[in-house]
Design a protein around this motif. Structure first.
Motif, short mmCIF file in Angstrom:
data_model
loop_
_atom_site.label_atom_id
_atom_site.label_comp_id
_atom_site.label_asym_id
_atom_site.label_seq_id
_atom_site.Cartn_x
_atom_site.Cartn_y
_atom_site.Cartn_z
N GLU A 120 44.57 19.90 50.56
CA GLU A 120 43.64 19.45 51.37
C GLU A 120 43.95 18.11 52.22
N GLU A 121 43.52 17.93 53.25
CA GLU A 121 43.87 16.33 53.91
C GLU A 121 42.15 15.87 53.74
N CYS A 138 39.73 13.73 55.60
CA CYS A 138 39.38 13.20 57.07
C CYS A 138 38.36 12.16 57.13
N PHE A 174 36.66 16.74 53.12
CA PHE A 174 37.80 17.70 53.42
C PHE A 174 37.22 19.10 53.36
#
Length: 191
Positions: free
Chosen positions: A173-174, A176, A188
């Protein structure tokens, strides 16, 4: 408000699981989460976690904004905020995160709000919450300040960003970044 929309999305898209706030303090954010649950007539519970003893000891990564014992409150104040808004009280888990999260989290989580202020609190929260997040769940983290994006922004709790970045470094997951004026958040969505 960003939190309102993120909570609403997880409810509207039927992401499995209950909602949690780790570090609820007096419950201002908890009340907002509970209002979304009520307004959308969701069959979900809200679980809140707090020591009600204030913050634990800080590490060097945490800066100097707060010290152990700051932000102390009581369950009565939290419950008073829910009663004042005509909301069902949340499931309260009183104690330090490392003691309450291991066995006190719901099996599945659709939304998590982490407001631990310090490196260790956020790291422990992520270690226990992350594996229980359903696919599509949102994890929102308070006080995450990326000074490269928000130069000059409020960054008095640098341990929060460091804990998130350390924990998420090997996950798909990134994170944000959400700029919301002086204070900042990140989130995320679980894959």
């Amino acid at each position: 408000m960003n939190m309102y929309h993120l909570v609403s999305q997880t409810v509207a898209y039927n992401v499995p699981g209950d909602l949690v706030e780790v570090g609820c303090n007096e419950g201002q954010s908890s009340v907002l989460i509970a209002k979304v649950i009520k307004d959308l007539n969701a069959d979900k519970k809200l679980h809140v976690y707090d020591s009600f003893e204030g913050l634990p000891s800080a590490r060097s990564e945490d800066g100097h904004s707060y010290k152990a014992g700051d932000l102390k409150t009581s369950e009565d104040i939290l419950l008073g905020n829910f009663f004042r808004h005509g909301l069902e009280p949340p499931v309260i888990h009183k104690g330090w995160f490392q003691d309450t999260l291991k066995d006190g989290l719901p099996e599945r989580i659709s939304f998590a709000y982490l407001d631990g202020d310090f490196y260790d609190s956020i790291m422990v929260s992520l270690q226990y919450v992350y594996p229980r997040l359903s696919a599509g769940a949102v994890c929102l983290v308070d006080d995450y300040c990326d000074t490269e994006i928000n130069a000059g922004g409020w960054n008095n709790l640098p341990g929060v960003k460091k804990a998130c970045d350390d924990f998420m470094s090997d996950r798909p997951e990134e994170i944000c970044y959400i700029y919301s004026g002086a204070f900042t958040h990140a989130f995320f969505r679980k894959l």
